[in-house]
Design a protein around this motif. Structure first.
Motif, PDB file in Angstrom:
ATOM      1  N   ARG A  12       0.834  -1.195   0.000  1.00 48.46           N
ATOM      2  CA  ARG A  12       0.000   0.000   0.000  1.00 48.46           C
ATOM      3  C   ARG A  12       0.869   1.246   0.000  1.00 48.46           C
ATOM      4  O   ARG A  12       1.971   1.271   0.538  1.00 48.46           O
ATOM      5  N   GLU A  13       0.349   2.278  -0.602  1.00 53.26           N
ATOM      6  CA  GLU A  13       1.012   3.568  -0.594  1.00 53.26           C
ATOM      7  C   GLU A  13       0.381   4.437   0.489  1.00 53.26           C
ATOM      8  O   GLU A  13      -0.819   4.350   0.754  1.00 53.26           O
ATOM      9  N   SER A  14       1.189   5.269   1.137  1.00 54.87           N
ATOM     10  CA  SER A  14       0.621   6.204   2.108  1.00 54.87           C
ATOM     11  C   SER A  14      -0.216   7.235   1.367  1.00 54.87           C
ATOM     12  O   SER A  14       0.136   7.677   0.280  1.00 54.87           O
ATOM     13  N   ARG A  15      -1.356   7.574   1.953  1.00 54.45           N
ATOM     14  CA  ARG A  15      -2.285   8.493   1.301  1.00 54.45           C
ATOM     15  C   ARG A  15      -2.532   9.705   2.186  1.00 54.45           C
ATOM     16  O   ARG A  15      -2.663   9.557   3.409  1.00 54.45           O
ATOM     17  N   PRO A  16      -2.633  10.879   1.607  1.00 55.88           N
ATOM     18  CA  PRO A  16      -2.995  12.044   2.418  1.00 55.88           C
ATOM     19  C   PRO A  16      -4.424  11.912   2.903  1.00 55.88           C
ATOM     20  O   PRO A  16      -5.275  11.325   2.229  1.00 55.88           O
ATOM     21  N   VAL A  39     -14.903   8.273   9.069  1.00 58.35           N
ATOM     22  CA  VAL A  39     -14.102   7.764   7.964  1.00 58.35           C
ATOM     23  C   VAL A  39     -13.865   8.913   6.997  1.00 58.35           C
ATOM     24  O   VAL A  39     -14.814   9.609   6.614  1.00 58.35           O
ATOM     25  N   ARG A  40     -12.621   9.100   6.625  1.00 56.74           N
ATOM     26  CA  ARG A  40     -12.281  10.161   5.691  1.00 56.74           C
ATOM     27  C   ARG A  40     -12.289   9.644   4.253  1.00 56.74           C
ATOM     28  O   ARG A  40     -12.186   8.452   4.003  1.00 56.74           O
ATOM     29  N   LYS A  41     -12.404  10.549   3.326  1.00 56.02           N
ATOM     30  CA  LYS A  41     -12.324  10.173   1.915  1.00 56.02           C
ATOM     31  C   LYS A  41     -10.948   9.559   1.646  1.00 56.02           C
ATOM     32  O   LYS A  41      -9.926  10.098   2.049  1.00 56.02           O
ATOM     33  N   GLY A  42     -10.950   8.425   0.968  1.00 54.41           N
ATOM     34  CA  GLY A  42      -9.701   7.770   0.637  1.00 54.41           C
ATOM     35  C   GLY A  42      -9.057   7.010   1.767  1.00 54.41           C
ATOM     36  O   GLY A  42      -7.936   6.521   1.622  1.00 54.41           O
ATOM     37  N   GLU A  43      -9.757   6.857   2.890  1.00 56.91           N
ATOM     38  CA  GLU A  43      -9.205   6.155   4.042  1.00 56.91           C
ATOM     39  C   GLU A  43      -9.736   4.724   4.106  1.00 56.91           C
ATOM     40  O   GLU A  43     -10.888   4.457   3.787  1.00 56.91           O
ATOM     41  N   VAL A  44      -8.862   3.802   4.543  1.00 59.27           N
ATOM     42  CA  VAL A  44      -9.283   2.448   4.865  1.00 59.27           C
ATOM     43  C   VAL A  44      -9.289   2.330   6.383  1.00 59.27           C
ATOM     44  O   VAL A  44      -8.238   2.353   7.019  1.00 59.27           O
ATOM     45  N   LEU A  45     -10.483   2.243   6.951  1.00 55.66           N
ATOM     46  CA  LEU A  45     -10.631   2.089   8.394  1.00 55.66           C
ATOM     47  C   LEU A  45     -10.865   0.618   8.697  1.00 55.66           C
ATOM     48  O   LEU A  45     -11.861   0.037   8.263  1.00 55.66           O
ATOM     49  N   GLY A  46      -9.951   0.008   9.439  1.00 52.11           N
ATOM     50  CA  GLY A  46     -10.098  -1.380   9.810  1.00 52.11           C
ATOM     51  C   GLY A  46     -10.910  -1.532  11.084  1.00 52.11           C
ATOM     52  O   GLY A  46     -10.836  -0.693  11.980  1.00 52.11           O
ATOM     53  N   GLU A 220      -4.341  -8.622   6.866  1.00 48.98           N
ATOM     54  CA  GLU A 220      -5.157  -7.703   6.076  1.00 48.98           C
ATOM     55  C   GLU A 220      -5.274  -6.350   6.772  1.00 48.98           C
ATOM     56  O   GLU A 220      -5.089  -5.292   6.157  1.00 48.98           O
ATOM     57  N   LEU A 221      -5.607  -6.382   8.049  1.00 46.96           N
ATOM     58  CA  LEU A 221      -5.783  -5.141   8.792  1.00 46.96           C
ATOM     59  C   LEU A 221      -4.462  -4.375   8.895  1.00 46.96           C
ATOM     60  O   LEU A 221      -4.409  -3.162   8.675  1.00 46.96           O
ATOM     61  N   ILE A 222      -3.402  -5.082   9.238  1.00 51.02           N
ATOM     62  CA  ILE A 222      -2.103  -4.430   9.403  1.00 51.02           C
ATOM     63  C   ILE A 222      -1.585  -3.907   8.070  1.00 51.02           C
ATOM     64  O   ILE A 222      -0.983  -2.828   7.999  1.00 51.02           O
ATOM     65  N   GLY A 223      -1.836  -4.654   6.993  1.00 51.16           N
ATOM     66  CA  GLY A 223      -1.294  -4.266   5.703  1.00 51.16           C
ATOM     67  C   GLY A 223      -2.107  -3.249   4.940  1.00 51.16           C
ATOM     68  O   GLY A 223      -1.563  -2.504   4.121  1.00 51.16           O
ATOM     69  N   LEU A 224      -3.420  -3.184   5.187  1.00 53.04           N
ATOM     70  CA  LEU A 224      -4.288  -2.354   4.363  1.00 53.04           C
ATOM     71  C   LEU A 224      -4.861  -1.126   5.070  1.00 53.04           C
ATOM     72  O   LEU A 224      -5.143  -0.120   4.421  1.00 53.04           O
ATOM     73  N   ALA A 225      -5.047  -1.206   6.382  1.00 49.68           N
ATOM     74  CA  ALA A 225      -5.788  -0.144   7.084  1.00 49.68           C
ATOM     75  C   ALA A 225      -4.901   1.041   7.431  1.00 49.68           C
ATOM     76  O   ALA A 225      -3.736   0.883   7.807  1.00 49.68           O
ATOM     77  N   LEU A 240      -6.065   2.358  16.912  1.00 51.23           N
ATOM     78  CA  LEU A 240      -4.646   2.175  16.619  1.00 51.23           C
ATOM     79  C   LEU A 240      -4.311   2.857  15.298  1.00 51.23           C
ATOM     80  O   LEU A 240      -5.044   2.710  14.313  1.00 51.23           O
ATOM     81  N   ASN A 241      -3.241   3.610  15.297  1.00 45.74           N
ATOM     82  CA  ASN A 241      -2.811   4.332  14.108  1.00 45.74           C
ATOM     83  C   ASN A 241      -1.452   3.823  13.655  1.00 45.74           C
ATOM     84  O   ASN A 241      -0.645   3.344  14.454  1.00 45.74           O
ATOM     85  N   ARG A 242      -1.195   3.919  12.369  1.00 46.79           N
ATOM     86  CA  ARG A 242       0.129   3.568  11.872  1.00 46.79           C
ATOM     87  C   ARG A 242       1.175   4.468  12.526  1.00 46.79           C
ATOM     88  O   ARG A 242       0.924   5.650  12.705  1.00 46.79           O
ATOM     89  N   PRO A 243       2.329   3.933  12.889  1.00 50.20           N
ATOM     90  CA  PRO A 243       2.829   2.580  12.655  1.00 50.20           C
ATOM     91  C   PRO A 243       2.582   1.639  13.842  1.00 50.20           C
ATOM     92  O   PRO A 243       3.314   0.681  14.029  1.00 50.20           O
ATOM     93  N   HIS A 244       1.557   1.933  14.658  1.00 50.36           N
ATOM     94  CA  HIS A 244       1.331   1.182  15.893  1.00 50.36           C
ATOM     95  C   HIS A 244       0.226   0.141  15.752  1.00 50.36           C
ATOM     96  O   HIS A 244      -0.373  -0.259  16.749  1.00 50.36           O
ATOM     97  N   ILE A 245      -0.046  -0.285  14.518  1.00 51.06           N
ATOM     98  CA  ILE A 245      -1.029  -1.341  14.291  1.00 51.06           C
ATOM     99  C   ILE A 245      -0.278  -2.668  14.229  1.00 51.06           C
ATOM    100  O   ILE A 245       0.469  -2.921  13.283  1.00 51.06           O
ATOM    101  N   ASP A 246      -0.428  -3.474  15.247  1.00 50.47           N
ATOM    102  CA  ASP A 246       0.246  -4.767  15.270  1.00 50.47           C
ATOM    103  C   ASP A 246      -0.654  -5.791  15.957  1.00 50.47           C
ATOM    104  O   ASP A 246      -1.619  -5.448  16.640  1.00 50.47           O
ATOM    105  N   GLU A 247      -0.323  -7.056  15.765  1.00 46.92           N
ATOM    106  CA  GLU A 247      -1.177  -8.132  16.257  1.00 46.92           C
ATOM    107  C   GLU A 247      -1.304  -8.122  17.774  1.00 46.92           C
ATOM    108  O   GLU A 247      -2.394  -8.327  18.313  1.00 46.92           O
ATOM    109  N   THR A 248      -0.216  -7.856  18.476  1.00 48.06           N
ATOM    110  CA  THR A 248      -0.252  -7.856  19.938  1.00 48.06           C
ATOM    111  C   THR A 248      -1.206  -6.796  20.468  1.00 48.06           C
ATOM    112  O   THR A 248      -2.022  -7.055  21.367  1.00 48.06           O
TER     113      THR A 248
END
Length: 267
Positions: A12-16, A39-46, A220-225, A240-248
């Protein structure tokens, strides 16, 4: 099967951040309580959580399938009337439910009939279904989604799980929604179809569509959201916000409070 490592599916590419599209305040039903989210335009909310956490119930409340007991849902600042799937569709919300065979598809109807289900205004003449108009709408989408079938008259019951899911997504692409809710979109499909759906999610987000991705698949959630909301017992327990989205982190906040207390992680 797709000729590359599974990790490569999430490029995935980072999006504004765009402006707010969906606003929910205090949404409450018999199964969820006091949900606030945007939810913002162009955002993937997991949306993450264990079985029974209320994830699917949240989706059904947003689109009006479950009766709203409290709270508000707005699209672009305009309230969406409660308890009306039609009103949600008119507002620009699409929904691909978890149980596609029983809640999304007419299994013994054709690909064409299923994909054209929500665009009667574009596929009819004088109030009657027009096969020619339906083909004009659906054929390019079937090609875009790479639906594998001899023709669009094949009953969806004869398709693989991945191709059935593509028909559901083609239906909503035909509708051109502003917000698309995907509940377990890759459950029960092969890795090749998963890769195609991941690419579609990235493409839709890049085009400004907001997406809510409900998934039990951590990668999926970690890679796409862009953000992940964790649910437990019908409530949101963490954001949880990037880069703090992890399984634990997801699992810790997904555990019901009694379980956390037993582990000494909650008072």
């Amino acid at each position: 099967m797709v000729g590359r490592d599974i990790a490569d599916l999430f490029k995935r590419e980072s999006r504004p951040s765009g402006e707010n599209l969906l606003e929910i305040k205090g949404l409450t039903t018999e199964r969820i309580t006091g949900i606030d989210l945007s939810v913002r335009k162009g955002e993937v909310l997991g949306i993450a959580g264990l079985m029974g956490a209320g994830r699917s119930e949240l989706a059904k409340a947003i689109v009006g399938y479950d009766r709203r007991l409290g709270g508000t849902v707005s699209m672009n600042g305009i309230p969406v009337p409660p308890d009306s799937p039609h009103a949600a569709i008119v507002a620009g919300i699409g929904f691909a439910p978890e149980d596609r065979k029983h809640e999304a598809l007419l299994m013994f109807r054709s690909i064409l009939d299923n994909a054209a289900l929500c665009v009667a205004d574009r596929t009819s003449s004088f109030g009657l279904f027009s096969r020619r108009k339906a083909l004009d709408v659906v054929s390019p989408l079937a090609a875009k989604m790479a639906i594998k079938a001899p023709d669009l008259d094949v009953p969806v019951a004869k398709l693989s799980g991945g191709n059935q899911q593509k028909v559901v997504l083609a239906r909503w692409l035909a509708r051109q929604p502003m917000l698309l809710i995907l509940d377990e979109p890759t459950r029960g499909i092969d890795i090749g179809a998963k890769a195609e759906i991941y690419r579609l999610i990235e493409e839709l987000a890049a085009g400004g569509i907001g997406l809510i991705l409900i998934s039990s698949e951590m990668p999926e959630l970690i890679g796409l959201a862009d953000r992940v909301l964790v649910m437990a017992e019908g409530r949101i327990t963490a954001e949880l916000n990037r880069p703090h989205i992890d399984e634990t982190s997801i699992l810790r906040h997904a555990m019901p409070r009694p379980a956390l207390q037993r582990e000494g992680l909650a008072p």
